[in-house]
Scaffold this active site. Structure first.
Site: not given
Ligand code: NI
Length: 139
Positions: A15, A34, A40, A42, A80-81, A128
């Site tokens: 995100h 951020c 980046h 998590h 996801d991913h 996270e």
């Protein structure tokens, strides 16, 4: 007697915290690292808690496979991913920031409307990492 069932899921996602209407300096001041492009990642933990009556024949509050399918379809397959800012329209540029708080707010209505009759969502928790989580609770 209502019993709570607690199920934990995992997903990996990236995100970026950035408001296009703010200057580079303002983004850095408010969001720190951020705001660094392109973002980046998590390894998230999603904890879903539901409540309901225990089926006298099954011994279950909810069919676990069905709960997993619902969470998979409504949440995990969407994120996801993925890069949250790209994969989720609500988190696109100029929209909501994909913080853990806003992830909880995004997940809550999706699960509420998808759960089977007699099963009620009472908590959604998104962590996270081991030091930071956001949570909604029904009470
Ligand atoms: Ni982050």
């Amino acid at each position: 007697m209502a019993i709570r069932l607690i199920r934990r899921y995992r997903f990996a996602a990236s995100h970026l915290y950035r408001r296009p209407e703010w200057s580079e300096e303002e983004n850095l001041r408010r969001f720190g690292k951020c705001s660094n492009l392109p973002g980046h990642g998590h390894n998230y933990r999603l904890t879903v808690t539901v409540t309901g009556e225990v089926g006298p024949q099954t011994g279950f509050v909810v069919d676990l496979a069905e709960l997993d399918r619902i969470v998979g379809r409504e949440v995990l397959e969407q994120v996801d991913h993925h890069h949250l800012n790209i994969a989720v329209p609500e988190f696109a540029e100029g929209g909501r920031i994909p913080s853990s708080e806003n992830l909880v707010a995004w997940i809550h209505p999706r699960l509420t409307k998808a759960l089977p009759a007699g099963v009620r969502l009472v908590s959604v928790r998104v962590a996270e990492d081991e030091d930071l989580a956001a949570e909604w609770n029904a009470d």
